[in-house]
Each structure stands twice: as C-alpha cells, then as structure tokens.
Design a protein around this motif. Structure first.
Motif, short mmCIF file in Angstrom:
data_model
loop_
_atom_site.label_atom_id
_atom_site.label_comp_id
_atom_site.label_asym_id
_atom_site.label_seq_id
_atom_site.Cartn_x
_atom_site.Cartn_y
_atom_site.Cartn_z
N GLN A 98 46.98 50.66 38.35
CA GLN A 98 45.70 51.21 38.79
C GLN A 98 45.54 51.05 40.30
O GLN A 98 45.09 51.96 40.99
N TYR A 99 45.95 49.86 40.80
CA TYR A 99 45.82 49.58 42.23
C TYR A 99 46.66 50.55 43.05
O TYR A 99 46.20 51.13 44.05
N VAL A 100 47.91 50.73 42.59
CA VAL A 100 48.81 51.64 43.33
C VAL A 100 48.24 53.06 43.30
O VAL A 100 48.27 53.78 44.29
N LYS B 193 43.38 44.64 29.06
CA LYS B 193 44.07 45.27 30.18
C LYS B 193 45.16 44.32 30.68
O LYS B 193 44.87 43.19 31.07
N THR B 194 46.40 44.76 30.63
CA THR B 194 47.49 43.88 31.07
C THR B 194 47.57 43.89 32.60
O THR B 194 47.02 44.77 33.26
N SER B 195 48.35 42.95 33.13
CA SER B 195 48.48 42.85 34.59
C SER B 195 49.23 44.07 35.14
O SER B 195 48.94 44.56 36.22
N PHE B 196 50.19 44.56 34.33
CA PHE B 196 50.94 45.74 34.75
C PHE B 196 50.02 46.94 34.90
O PHE B 196 50.10 47.71 35.85
N ASP B 197 49.10 47.06 33.94
CA ASP B 197 48.12 48.16 34.00
C ASP B 197 47.27 48.07 35.25
O ASP B 197 47.01 49.05 35.92
#
Lengths: 313, 167
Positions: free
Chosen positions: B153-155, B145-149
């Motif tokens: 997800q958070y947003v 899982k990349t940081s962008f992913d």
C-alpha cells in the motif's frame, strides 16, 4: 498522601491547655460560645469517614427500642383503595360446542340460532336488576355499543393512549391487554362484522358489601380483523397486516351499577374450552449462518453421498 | 451524575416497523452489572478478551479463565442471553455475538491505611461496572492486514503521487 497525625494531637493539646488557663471555664460554668478561639482553626488533615458507624447506629436503635417495648410513631397504615371493578368473571358463560362452525341450515345450526337469551332465567333476573339502576338499558342497543367499545379500546391500545384505555377497559383487563406490549408496536384494524353482535349472558354480583352491585354482560361477536405485532426493532413478530382473520369472541362488559358515574367497560374475554389459544407457528424467515455450517459439516463427512438440505423458506 | 443508568435506557428504544423491502434489523441487547467488587483495570483485560467473539465462544473462554472477574462476567453474559431470548425476540440464543464490552469505575469506599510515624493514607475499596452489548447474527470477520500488504500500500501511495506545476 500521608499527612502527619501529630497536628491533630497538637491542636487538641493546645485547645485543652487554653481551656485550663481560662479560670472561668474550669469552674464548670457554661458559656454560650467560646471567648478565646485558637488561631489556626482550618482543618488541614483528612480523615475518611469511618463507615460502619452510621449503619451500626441505625440497626442498634430500632432493634433495641422494639425489644424494650417502646412503640414509635406509627406510619400511615390506612390507605384508601378504590375498587371499581370485580376480580374476575362470575358464572362465566359456557359457549355451546361448535358455535359458528356449523352451517345454519343443519338441525344443530337451527337450534343454535333459535337460542334466545330468554331461555336463561338468571340472565333475565340480572337484566331486570340492571334496568333498575339504568333505565335506558336495552339488549339490542347494548350489543352494538359493546362492539363500539371493543373497537375503540383496541384502537387506543395501538396508540397506547393510557387515559382513554383506562376509561374503556377495567383495571382487571388492562394488565392482560398491555403486558409485554410497552416496547412493541401493534397494528390492529377491524375490517367488518360478519354477524350482528348478540347479548348472550348477564349476571349481577355484589362485592364486599351487600348493596355494592356490579353488572357483567357477555356479548358474542363474529368479525373479521387483522393483527400485526412488531417487536422493539420493527421486525414482524406475529400476524400479518394483509391477511384478515375471522374471529368469534365472547366479550364480558362490566359496570359498577351503584356508581352514577360508572361506565360500561370491557372486562375480559371468555375462551371456550373447545377453542384454546394456540401457540403461533414457528416460521423461520431468514437463512441463518449456523444452519449453513451444519450443512457443510455434514457434507464433509459423507462425501460419497450428496445431501440436499431444504434451506429456510 | 454518578448514578446515571444510560446503558440500561438503551434497551428501551423502540424503532418504527420496518418496510418489507428493508434488510432485517439485527437485535441489540444492552446489559450491565454495577458495583462489582473487582478492579476496573483487571476487568478491562477480560472485557477486551471477549470483545468480538460469538457468545458461545466468549462463555467458553470465561469458564476456563482463572480470574475472579471471569466468573462474574460469565454470569452477566448468561443473563443477557436469557433476556435476549425472553424479552427482545431473538430467535436463536447462539446467534449472538459480543459487539461492545468494557468496564468502568464504580463508586469507591474509602478507608484509612496506617503507615509508620503517625502517617496515614487513604485506601480505596475498588468497585467496577461491567457493560456488554450483544447483537444478533454471526460475528463480523475482521480482515487482518499483513505487513506485506501494508508495504505494498505504501509503495502504491508513493507511485501515485503527482508533481504539480511540472513540465
């Protein structure tokens, strides 16, 4: 965890001083117990047990004692062993070539059918000896009993009922049947008998002492059976449950004749030289990932020629 | 209990025969080596290095590792591979991967370490156990899982909030 060593020395010094002051003890008089106990007897330090002391002591005593010539108490060397079966098959029956492969209408087939047990003299002698010990012995009934023993033994093997199996199968045959099967599931069924079982061979042998007679009888049976062996994880390893196979077998049944409680038990099978046990066919049952990778690798290198690899089954 | 051989007993479990429509159950082989003269903490690094790799890769990595534990671990893996093929009905010896691998504390011997001024310490002669579980099949691919992913997800979580009892 560093503890002062001095306390041990101080304690020892104190103890020795106390002993010296006590005039009675210094005169080498042995008391049953100490009259004066030092106040602080609780051990407040820790010394780990010195390893090597124990092992050195053990090796030391044994070797030295043996070298000195001291004979210690002998452990029980004698252990009674009960032998209730022979070690193998004596004078194994040599089945004629092409048995059950020729039709009975041809000349050789007729010869085989006409072959009676009366032809062999030693077999007749052996049967006479067996009838001496067991008067109710009859070749016709015995053949059917042998088949029953065979079926019951294999059923006990599927359930893995040790006691029953030991009563139906001799000690020599038991490991042959059960080696490697402890953690496997076996499903076996006897469908029908294609030909009535026949007694083809008999021998009587003595083991160890002269009068200790064992009787071995060979029975020929042609039957239809299914066998499926599943491994530890429940996957089919060998055979199949639906496909029956015609099996021609020569069973050796043995009994300790002199023993009144002896029973006829399965002792082994005779594998004819013209029908050895074949290795099971290697059947790939699933399409494995490494094979897939090899296909892609080869495909990449030969882009001009399209390849077709047969996948599994 | 200090001498429990629970890991070895896992090899003795027998499953009932599978029905033809069930997916084929992958074979699991549990193997271990006890009382290895090595530290359990040092062994842990190697154990977690090979966790999740296929057996060929794991053996290759251990072969060219300079640690003492690597040589022992490689022997254990080869033993386990042999046992799998011989006793546990595994078809291809390369079709295995390391599902679980970890080290545990063995039974230590105690010695005296002498300090100055009559002080002493208790020295532990360390031993460790090494456990490995091989499973038939190719190693499972972990989706990274990349940081962008994660940010996405958070947003998404923030956007999907609902305010209750609102107008």
């Amino acid at each position: 965890m560093a503890m002062p060593m001095r306390r041990t020395l101080v304690a020892l010094h104190r103890a020795t001083c106390r002993r010296l002051t006590n005039a009675e003890v210094s005169l080498d008089v042995r008391h049953p117990g100490p009259l004066f106990l030092p106040v602080r007897t609780k051990k407040r330090y820790f010394i780990p047990p010195a390893v090597g002391m124990k092992t050195k002591m053990e090796g030391f005593t044994e070797a030295k004692a043996r070298a000195a010539g001291i004979v210690g108490k002998q452990e029980n060397i004698e252990r009674p062993i009960n032998i209730s079966c022979t070690a193998g098959v004596f004078d194994p029956y040599v089945p004629p070539e092409g048995d059950a492969r020729l039709s009975t209408l041809s000349k050789e087939g007729l010869k085989q059918r006409a072959e009676q047990i009366r032809q062999s003299a030693t077999s007749q002698l052996a049967i006479r000896k067996i009838k001496e010990h067991d008067s109710l012995f009859k070749t016709r009934d015995f053949a059917e009993r042998a088949q029953e023993i065979f079926v019951e033994a294999h059923n006990a093997l599927t359930q893995f009922n040790k006691e029953k199996l030991h009563s139906l199968v001799t000690e020599r045959c038991y490991p042959e049947m059960t080696r490697g099967n402890r953690y496997k599931t076996i499903r076996w069924s006897f469908i029908e008998s294609l030909e009535p079982p026949r007694v083809v061979h008999a021998r009587c042998t003595d083991m160890v002492a002269k009068g200790n007679v064992y009787g071995q009888v060979t029975v020929r049976m042609h039957s239809r059976q299914t066998l499926a062996i599943y491994d530890r994880f429940g996957r089919l390893m060998l055979g199949s449950e639906e496909q029956p196979k015609d099996v021609l077998e020569y069973l050796v049944i043995e009994r300790h004749l002199v023993n009144p409680y002896g029973r006829w038990r399965l002792h082994g099978k005779i594998v004819p030289s013209w029908a050895p046990a074949k290795d099971p066919i290697i059947k790939v049952t699933f399409y494995s990932a490494p094979a897939d990778n090899i296909y892609l690798l080869v495909r990449k290198r030969q882009r001009s020629k399209p390849l077709s690899l047969s996948k599994g089954d | 209990s200090l001498e429990s051989k629970a890991w070895e007993k896992k090899n003795l479990k027998v499953y009932p025969p599978q029905l033809p429509d069930e997916p084929r159950r992958p074979a699991e082989i549990h193997h271990s080596r006890r009382q290895i003269k090595y530290s359990k903490d040092k062994m842990w690094y190697l154990a977690k290095m090979i966790q999740g790799l296929s057996i060929d890769e794991a053996i290759a990595q251990l072969e060219f590792n300079d640690k003492k534990g690597a040589k022992i671990m490689k022997e254990v893996l080869l033993e386990a591979q042999e046992k799998a093929v011989k006793n546990h009905n595994v078809e291809y010896k390369s079709n295995l991967y390391v599902a679980e691998s970890y080290s545990g504390k063995g039974r230590y011997l105690k010695r005296i370490r002498y300090h100055g001024r009559g002080m002493f310490g208790i020295m532990d002669k360390v031993y460790c156990h090494y456990f490995v579980k091989l499973v038939e099949g190719s190693p499972p691919k972990t989706v990274e899982k990349t940081s962008f992913d994660q940010a996405k997800q958070y947003v998404q979580n923030l956007k999907s909030r609902t305010i209750i009892h609102s107008l």
